[in-house]
Design a protein around this motif. Structure first.
Motif, PDB file in Angstrom:
ATOM      1  N   SER A   1     -10.915  11.086   1.087  1.00  0.00           N
ATOM      2  CA  SER A   1      -9.691  12.060   1.022  1.00  0.00           C
ATOM      3  C   SER A   1      -8.807  10.820   0.310  1.00  0.00           C
ATOM      4  CB  SER A   1      -9.230  12.406   2.489  1.00  0.00           C
ATOM      5  OG  SER A   1     -10.829  13.421   2.579  1.00  0.00           O
ATOM      6  N   ASP A   2      -8.514   9.246   1.118  1.00  0.00           N
ATOM      7  CA  ASP A   2      -7.357   8.765   0.481  1.00  0.00           C
ATOM      8  C   ASP A   2      -7.214   7.724  -0.211  1.00  0.00           C
ATOM      9  OD1 ASP A   2      -4.610   8.033   1.239  1.00  0.00           O
ATOM     10  OD2 ASP A   2      -5.876   6.210   2.048  1.00  0.00           O
ATOM     11  N   GLU A   3      -6.802   7.707  -1.305  1.00  0.00           N
ATOM     12  CA  GLU A   3      -7.475   6.774  -2.665  1.00  0.00           C
ATOM     13  C   GLU A   3      -7.104   5.133  -2.213  1.00  0.00           C
ATOM     14  OE1 GLU A   3      -6.107   5.197  -7.434  1.00  0.00           O
ATOM     15  OE2 GLU A   3      -4.808   6.820  -5.667  1.00  0.00           O
ATOM     16  N   LEU A   4      -6.320   5.079  -0.626  1.00  0.00           N
ATOM     17  CA  LEU A   4      -5.519   3.269  -1.274  1.00  0.00           C
ATOM     18  C   LEU A   4      -6.396   2.924   0.871  1.00  0.00           C
ATOM     19  CD1 LEU A   4      -2.231   3.607  -0.991  1.00  0.00           C
ATOM     20  CD2 LEU A   4      -2.753   2.537  -3.177  1.00  0.00           C
ATOM     21  N   SER A   5      -7.131   3.814   1.109  1.00  0.00           N
ATOM     22  CA  SER A   5      -8.073   3.752   2.190  1.00  0.00           C
ATOM     23  C   SER A   5      -9.212   3.389   1.647  1.00  0.00           C
ATOM     24  CB  SER A   5      -8.580   4.529   2.849  1.00  0.00           C
ATOM     25  OG  SER A   5      -7.193   4.856   3.936  1.00  0.00           O
ATOM     26  N   ARG A   6      -9.782   4.222   0.018  1.00  0.00           N
ATOM     27  CA  ARG A   6     -10.604   3.760  -0.766  1.00  0.00           C
ATOM     28  C   ARG A   6     -10.975   2.607  -1.089  1.00  0.00           C
ATOM     29  NH1 ARG A   6     -11.921   4.164  -5.394  1.00  0.00           N
ATOM     30  NH2 ARG A   6     -10.013   5.236  -6.222  1.00  0.00           N
ATOM     31  N   MET A   7      -9.473   2.184  -1.916  1.00  0.00           N
ATOM     32  CA  MET A   7      -9.655   0.887  -2.558  1.00  0.00           C
ATOM     33  C   MET A   7      -9.955   0.240  -1.861  1.00  0.00           C
ATOM     34  SD  MET A   7      -7.193   1.549  -5.765  1.00  0.00           S
ATOM     35  CE  MET A   7      -5.465   1.565  -4.638  1.00  0.00           C
ATOM     36  N   SER A   8      -9.555   0.204  -0.721  1.00  0.00           N
ATOM     37  CA  SER A   8      -9.204  -1.267   0.976  1.00  0.00           C
ATOM     38  C   SER A   8     -10.699  -1.567   1.130  1.00  0.00           C
ATOM     39  CB  SER A   8      -7.977  -0.676   1.532  1.00  0.00           C
ATOM     40  OG  SER A   8      -8.514  -1.874   2.365  1.00  0.00           O
ATOM     41  N   ILE A   9     -10.972  -0.168   1.799  1.00  0.00           N
ATOM     42  CA  ILE A   9     -12.449  -0.296   2.423  1.00  0.00           C
ATOM     43  C   ILE A   9     -14.162  -0.567   1.390  1.00  0.00           C
ATOM     44  CG2 ILE A   9     -14.146   0.629   3.694  1.00  0.00           C
ATOM     45  CD1 ILE A   9     -11.680   2.017   5.129  1.00  0.00           C
ATOM     46  N   GLU A  10     -14.304  -1.743   1.372  1.00  0.00           N
ATOM     47  CA  GLU A  10     -15.226  -2.436   0.508  1.00  0.00           C
ATOM     48  C   GLU A  10     -16.904  -1.706   1.350  1.00  0.00           C
ATOM     49  OE1 GLU A  10     -14.741  -5.449  -1.872  1.00  0.00           O
ATOM     50  OE2 GLU A  10     -12.889  -4.269  -3.500  1.00  0.00           O
ATOM     51  N   GLY A  11     -16.202  -1.708   2.961  1.00  0.00           N
ATOM     52  CA  GLY A  11     -17.552  -2.241   3.066  1.00  0.00           C
ATOM     53  C   GLY A  11     -17.238  -1.910   4.649  1.00  0.00           C
ATOM     54  N   LEU A  12     -18.775  -1.590   6.023  1.00  0.00           N
ATOM     55  CA  LEU A  12     -18.409  -1.727   6.963  1.00  0.00           C
ATOM     56  C   LEU A  12     -19.220  -2.606   7.620  1.00  0.00           C
ATOM     57  CD1 LEU A  12     -19.357   2.541   7.915  1.00  0.00           C
ATOM     58  CD2 LEU A  12     -17.378   0.892   8.144  1.00  0.00           C
ATOM     59  N   HIS A  13     -18.983  -2.987   9.120  1.00  0.00           N
ATOM     60  CA  HIS A  13     -19.366  -4.211  10.111  1.00  0.00           C
ATOM     61  C   HIS A  13     -19.327  -3.422  10.449  1.00  0.00           C
ATOM     62  CE1 HIS A  13     -18.527  -7.426  11.861  1.00  0.00           C
ATOM     63  NE2 HIS A  13     -19.807  -7.643  12.110  1.00  0.00           N
ATOM     64  N   ILE A  14     -21.450  -3.228  11.024  1.00  0.00           N
ATOM     65  CA  ILE A  14     -21.433  -2.859  12.566  1.00  0.00           C
ATOM     66  C   ILE A  14     -22.137  -4.178  13.706  1.00  0.00           C
ATOM     67  CG2 ILE A  14     -23.398  -1.356  13.456  1.00  0.00           C
ATOM     68  CD1 ILE A  14     -21.779   0.072  11.363  1.00  0.00           C
ATOM     69  N   GLU A  15     -20.990  -3.960  14.235  1.00  0.00           N
ATOM     70  CA  GLU A  15     -21.659  -4.847  15.343  1.00  0.00           C
ATOM     71  C   GLU A  15     -21.560  -4.290  16.744  1.00  0.00           C
ATOM     72  OE1 GLU A  15     -18.267  -7.889  17.765  1.00  0.00           O
ATOM     73  OE2 GLU A  15     -17.533  -6.982  16.439  1.00  0.00           O
ATOM     74  N   GLY A  16     -23.009  -4.438  16.686  1.00  0.00           N
ATOM     75  CA  GLY A  16     -23.659  -4.061  17.819  1.00  0.00           C
ATOM     76  C   GLY A  16     -24.157  -2.219  17.597  1.00  0.00           C
TER      77      GLY A  16
END
Length: 381
Positions: free
Chosen positions: A106-121
């Motif tokens: 839904s948000d282009e700037l978030s899509r560009m900024s978030i390149e991955g997820l870190h699952i900590e636990g």
């Protein structure tokens, strides 16, 4: 787009030409620069729990509210970040993942900024001390089928998992992660020396916020800190905010890990907020000091997470003479990108134009003047 400034490594005046989101050329220039600007690659923070009063670990009434995090981080020079989801009920982690997927859609700037997820636990140590603030009731053994479910829900966005190799099935789980392109980092652990050796053999390549998420007092030897420091294959991330690690500890970590040491903020939602007392859904009643220390309100000696950001980590390294400007900058940019994206080029011709222009004040504090993401100006002071 044409940008000019002093190269963050050489200090020479350069000019960068960008088009269609790509760096076309980087060349030295004889043009006298209007301001004493330093130009270099944007920062990458692989451990962001939240920022500016907003938490990736909370369900939002409107997920678009999370878009503010990317915009606030652009002000600090962070062009790429990994939302970090900590130990929770597996169904809740699914909901949090789907919330981030919706945000990126839904948000282009978030899509560009978030390149991955870190699952900590939740695959960390259940032991008090190493577990940190992670809720004990949701800690569990590594479960590959669960990660497959989350990865499907995230549309392949999970790029990093922090776990403790003290679990019986940890090594086969690590091998599965590596096989599917997920970086495995050791953290919140009470593992034995042999368990850490086995995890490295299985493919673990990083230690999460080394020196934190530990018992307050450990055996002089053997212990899981020495074991991780001794493994050349393991890089390490550190929180350089002046509270999580003393400067002399960082100095030792640097001498051992060298170019495998990287900076993270591990920021919680109170990062970027005004000093004062707050009530967190994880951590309870906490206090944020004017100096940026976040601690339990009832006990100032117990930290309640990081309220810093990676730009301040770079400044901390420089001001305390722990590293040069160029090395501190690379600890927050080039090194984490190479770790998560082997073969990825940064700050050279043909690379994606993720750039920041900064100024250094007389105290060694780095201030961001302009942030460029994919060739677009996303922040200007």
């Amino acid at each position: 787009m044409i940008l000019q400034g002093k190269h963050y490594r050489s200090g020479l005046p350069i000019q960068i030409s960008c088009s269609e989101g790509i760096i076309d050329s980087i060349s030295e220039t004889q043009t006298s620069l209007e301001k004493d600007l330093i130009i270099g690659p944007g920062f990458t923070d692989i451990q962001i729990n939240g920022y500016g009063g907003i938490d990736y670990n909370e369900i939002q009434s409107d997920p678009i509210k999370l878009a503010e995090i990317s915009r606030l981080l652009y002000q600090e020079g962070v062009t790429t970040h990994f939302p970090t989801l900590i130990t929770n009920d597996p169904a809740q982690i699914s909901r949090l993942i789907l919330q981030i997927v919706y945000l990126r859609k839904s948000d282009e700037l978030s899509r560009m900024s978030i390149e991955g997820l870190h699952i900590e636990g939740p695959f960390i140590s259940p032991i008090d001390g190493p577990r940190g603030a992670h809720p004990k009731e949701f800690v569990s053994a590594p479960d590959w089928s669960l990660v497959q479910k989350w990865q499907l829900e995230s549309k392949g966005l999970i790029k990093m998992i922090t776990l403790s190799p003290e679990w019986e099935n940890a090594n086969s789980f690590i091998e599965k992660c590596v096989e599917h392109g997920i970086l495995v980092s050791i953290g919140h652990t009470n593992a034995t020396h042999q368990q850490i050796l086995d995890a490295v053999s299985a493919g673990a390549r990083l230690s999460t916020h080394l020196g934190n998420g530990m018992h307050p007092i450990i055996a002089r030897h053997p212990n899981y800190l020495w074991s991780q420091l001794a493994q050349d294959e393991l890089g390490a991330s550190i929180i350089a905010d002046g509270f999580h690690l003393p400067a002399e500890v960082i100095e030792v970590f640097q001498k051992v890990k060298k170019d495998k040491l990287i900076l993270v903020s591990d920021s919680v939602s109170l990062a970027g907020m005004a000093a004062g007392d707050y009530d967190l859904h994880i951590g309870g009643e906490v206090s944020l000091t004017p100096e940026g220390k976040l601690h339990l309100k009832s006990n100032p000696s117990i930290l309640a997470g990081s309220a810093s950001n990676i730009r301040r980590g770079v400044s901390f390294m420089i001001k305390n003479k722990l590293s040069s400007l160029s090395e501190a900058w690379e600890m927050a940019s080039v090194r984490p990108q190479k770790l998560l994206n082997p073969g990825h080029i940064l700050f050279e011709e043909g690379a994606i134009a993720d750039l920041i222009l900064c100024q250094m004040d007389e105290n060694g504090e780095l201030k961001v003047v302009k942030t460029i993401k994919h060739g677009q100006e996303v922040f200007s002071a």
